[in-house]
Design an enzyme around this catalytic site. Sequence first.
Site, mmCIF file in Angstrom:
data_model
loop_
_atom_site.group_PDB
_atom_site.id
_atom_site.type_symbol
_atom_site.label_atom_id
_atom_site.label_comp_id
_atom_site.label_asym_id
_atom_site.label_seq_id
_atom_site.Cartn_x
_atom_site.Cartn_y
_atom_site.Cartn_z
ATOM 1 N N ASP A 110 0.808 -1.221 0.000
ATOM 2 C CA ASP A 110 0.000 0.000 0.000
ATOM 3 C C ASP A 110 0.840 1.270 0.000
ATOM 4 O O ASP A 110 0.306 2.369 -0.125
ATOM 5 C CB ASP A 110 -0.964 0.009 1.192
ATOM 6 N N CYS A 138 5.485 -13.642 -0.240
ATOM 7 C CA CYS A 138 5.031 -12.822 0.884
ATOM 8 C C CYS A 138 4.234 -13.763 1.793
ATOM 9 O O CYS A 138 4.522 -14.956 1.830
ATOM 10 C CB CYS A 138 4.228 -11.610 0.416
#
EC number: 3.1.3.16
Length: 218
Positions: free
Chosen positions: A105, A132
């Site tokens: 983000d 991830c």
Amino acid sequence: MHRSPLAWLRLLLAAVLGAFLLGGPLHAAETAATRSPAWAQAVDPSINLYRMSPTLYRSALPNAQSVALLQRLQVKTVVSFIKDDDRAWLGQAPVRVLSLPTHADRVDDAEVLSVLRQLQAAEREGPVLMHCKHGNNRTGLFAAMYRIVVQGWDKQAALEEMQHGGFGDEDDMRDASAYVRGADVDGLRLAMANGECSPSRFAVCHVREWMAQALDRP
């Protein structure tokens, strides 16, 4: 022939059930038929592991049971975009660990270029796995930008693979999708080719370079 309302209801339910049972396989066949062969190919769905190229894999966070498979795939480097220590599941496996914690983000162009360069450098030593936690947002972002900047895909093709390649729900990739949609593709490719840290001359990394040069002057 007269049928009771209950009989008609049974016929209707049977028709709906039949359509549902037939529709599932047809939809699956249609999805398989329309999936691009250029997209990453599934290797182990249990950890969202996909093969992007002979030297690049992507996944969610692996576990100790994944080590044998990664060794069969001859993975030499594991690149992590989360803070967890990969040695916790890799143990003493002869694999190089590269920790690059990121946040989808608030990733910037300089970070993307840095990751892409480190992926390419690692690939020269052998196959690389990047991951991830879930294998879709952060990993999806860097996978898409690798497709675009390194492999020359257009933005829409990379987004199609990201969102429909089987890596997870599209809602889980909103941050990654937003970055890719807004990316300055030409600028990133040029910066990558020229060895620059960012397409923007006003990026923090460029400011640091200018300051370092100024301090080095007599």
